[in-house]
Write an enzyme that holds these catalytic residues in place. Structure first.
Site, PDB file in Angstrom:
ATOM      1  N   LYS A 212       0.824  -1.226   0.000  1.00 35.21           N
ATOM      2  CA  LYS A 212       0.000   0.000   0.000  1.00 35.21           C
ATOM      3  C   LYS A 212       0.850   1.264   0.000  1.00 35.21           C
ATOM      4  CE  LYS A 212      -4.322  -2.104   1.152  1.00 35.21           C
ATOM      5  NZ  LYS A 212      -5.379  -2.425   2.084  1.00 35.21           N
ATOM      6  N   ARG A 246      -3.397 -10.328   4.867  1.00 36.86           N
ATOM      7  CA  ARG A 246      -3.757 -10.413   3.435  1.00 36.86           C
ATOM      8  C   ARG A 246      -2.587  -9.860   2.639  1.00 36.86           C
ATOM      9  NH1 ARG A 246      -5.711  -7.186  -0.645  1.00 36.86           N
ATOM     10  NH2 ARG A 246      -7.246  -8.082  -2.063  1.00 36.86           N
TER      11      ARG A 246
HETATM   12  N1  HH2 Z   1      -7.165  -4.254   0.635  1.00 41.13           N
HETATM   13  C1  HH2 Z   1      -7.452  -4.281  -0.675  1.00 41.13           C
HETATM   14  C2  HH2 Z   1      -8.473  -5.094  -1.166  1.00 41.13           C
HETATM   15  N2  HH2 Z   1      -9.172  -5.897  -0.351  1.00 41.13           N
HETATM   16  N3  HH2 Z   1      -9.582  -6.733   1.812  1.00 41.13           N
HETATM   17  C3  HH2 Z   1      -9.320  -6.715   3.117  1.00 41.13           C
HETATM   18  N4  HH2 Z   1     -10.019  -7.507   3.964  1.00 41.13           N
HETATM   19  N5  HH2 Z   1      -8.345  -5.914   3.656  1.00 41.13           N
HETATM   20  C4  HH2 Z   1      -7.602  -5.085   2.883  1.00 41.13           C
HETATM   21  O1  HH2 Z   1      -6.737  -4.351   3.431  1.00 41.13           O
HETATM   22  C5  HH2 Z   1      -7.858  -5.063   1.472  1.00 41.13           C
HETATM   23  C6  HH2 Z   1      -8.881  -5.908   0.970  1.00 41.13           C
HETATM   24  C7  HH2 Z   1      -6.667  -3.413  -1.610  1.00 41.13           C
HETATM   25  O2  HH2 Z   1      -5.603  -4.101  -2.182  1.00 41.13           O
HETATM   26  P1  HH2 Z   1      -5.611  -4.809  -3.625  1.00 41.13           P
HETATM   27  O3  HH2 Z   1      -6.670  -5.841  -3.670  1.00 41.13           O
HETATM   28  O4  HH2 Z   1      -4.265  -5.292  -3.935  1.00 41.13           O
HETATM   29  O5  HH2 Z   1      -5.895  -3.630  -4.641  1.00 41.13           O
HETATM   30  P2  HH2 Z   1      -7.173  -3.165  -5.450  1.00 41.13           P
HETATM   31  O6  HH2 Z   1      -8.227  -2.826  -4.466  1.00 41.13           O
HETATM   32  O7  HH2 Z   1      -6.677  -1.987  -6.237  1.00 41.13           O
HETATM   33  O8  HH2 Z   1      -7.626  -4.295  -6.322  1.00 41.13           O
END
Ligand code: HH2
Length: 274
Positions: A212, A246
Site C-alpha cells: 500500500k 492479506r
Molecule cells: N485491501 C485491498 C483489497 N481488499 N480486503 C481486506 N479484507 N483488507 C484489505 O486491506 C484489502 C482488501 C486493496 O488491495 P488490492 O486488492 O491489492 O488492490 P485493489 O483494491 O486496487 O484491487
C-alpha cells in the site's frame, strides 16, 4: 474465516481479476492467468484465497455486479472444484457475494464493512458464510489523528451488531482495520501500532497492508517493489495480535511468518506443517 493454525498466523492471498488494481492490475485479468496464479499461491502456502473483480484503488472505476461477475465466474468455476483452501469473495455488493457463495466461496470480504449494500449482511447470513468486516469511513482522513482508533472501534462495533442482527454468526466474524482505506499515512501507522485495541473487541483481526501507498511513501518504492516494507508492516501487526494477513507476495510472507512463530515459541516447525 479458516481454521486458525497452531504454527503461524493465517495467510490470505490476494488475487485481483481486474484491469486496474493498484499493484497487480491487468496481471491476472485473463482467467487462465488468474487460475494459474491461484494454484501458485496455494502451493506457496496461502491458507485462504481472496478473489476480487473490482479495484478499491482511489479513483478506480466502479463496475456493476454484472461486470464484476463476468470477470469472476470463469475464475471461480475453474478454481473452486479443485482448490484445497477456502475462497473469499472481495466485494461490497450483495449480488456479487450471492453468486460467488453459490459458486462455492465461503467467505465474504467487504472492505466497506457492510455499509455500502444493505443486503450483503443478509446474503452472508443466508449462506452461513464467514464475514470479514472492514473499516472504511471516507471522512476519517480529515479528522485529528487521535480520532482514528475510537472512530474505528465504534464503527466496527456498530457493523458487528448489524451483521449479528442480520443473522451472521459471531464465530464467523473477522475484523479488519482497513489499512489505506480513507486513512492518512499517519493514521495507518497508528492503526498498525494499535491492533491490540481491535483484538480487544473479541474477534480475530485480519490486516492487509500489502504494497500500500504509505509503504511507498516511507521507502520510495513502486508497488511491485514493496515486499520488504509489506512484510515489516505485517509482522508488526502479527506481533500486535493480528490473526491473519492479506498479502500478494505469498512465498515471502509464508517464510517470514514461520520464522517469526518459531522464534516466539522457541520451537522448530514439524516437518508436516506447510
Ligand atoms: N485491501 C485491498 C483489497 N481488499 N480486503 C481486506 N479484507 N483488507 C484489505 O486491506 C484489502 C482488501 C486493496 O488491495 P488490492 O486488492 O491489492 O488492490 P485493489 O483494491 O486496487 O484491487
Amino acid at each position: 474465516m479458516a481454521p486458525a493454525r497452531s504454527d503461524r498466523a493465517l495467510l490470505m492471498a490476494a488475487l485481483n481479476v481486474t484491469p486496474d488494481s493498484f499493484s497487480d492490475g491487468g496481471h491476472f485479468f485473463d482467467p487462465d492467468k488468474a487460475i494459474a496464479r491461484a494454484a501458485e499461491m496455494v502451493a506457496q502456502g496461502a491458507d485462504i484465497l481472496d478473489i476480487g473483480g473490482e479495484s478499491t484503488r482511489p479513483g478506480s472505476a466502479e463496475v456493476s455486479a454484472e461486470e464484476e461477475l463476468a470477470r469472476l465466474i470463469p475464475v471461480f468455476d475453474a478454481v473452486l472444484p479443485s482448490i484445497t483452501v477456502p475462497v473469499s469473495i472481495d466485494t461490497y455488493k450483495a449480488d456479487t457475494a450471492d453468486a460467488a457463495l453459490k459458486a462455492g466461496a465461503t467467505i465474504v470480504n467487504d472492505v466497506w464493512g457492510f455499509t455500502r449494500d444493505p443486503e450483503i449482511a443478509a446474503v452472508t447470513a443466508h449462506h452461513d458464510a464467514a464475514a470479514i468486516i472492514g473499516h472504511w469511513e471516507p471522512d476519517l482522513s480529515r479528522q485529528p489523528r487521535e480520532e482514528v482508533i475510537p472512530r474505528m472501534v465504534a464503527f466496527l462495533e456498530r457493523q458487528v451488531e448489524a451483521a449479528l442482527k442480520a443473522g451472521v454468526k459471531g464465530e464467523r466474524i473477522t475484523l479488519d482495520p482497513g489499512i489505506g482505506f480513507g486513512k492518512t499515512p499517519a493514521q495507518n501507522l497508528i492503526v498498525l501500532d494499535r491492533i491490540a485495541d481491535l483484538c480487544a473487541l473479541g474477534f480475530p483481526v485480519l490486516v492487509g497492508a500489502s504494497r500500500k501507498r504509505f509503504i511507498g511513501e516511507i521507502t520510495g518504492r513502486d508497488p511491485l517493489d514493496r515486499t520488504a516494507g509489506s512484510l515489516a508492516a505485517h509482522l508488526q501487526a502479527v506481533a500486535n495480535g493480528a490473526a491473519a494477513i492479506r498479502a500478494h507476495d505469498i512465498a515471502e510472507h509464508h517464510d517470514a511468518m514461520r520464522v517469526m512463530h518459531a522464534i516466539a515459541t522457541r520451537a522448530m516447525p514439524r516437518k508436516d506443517q506447510g
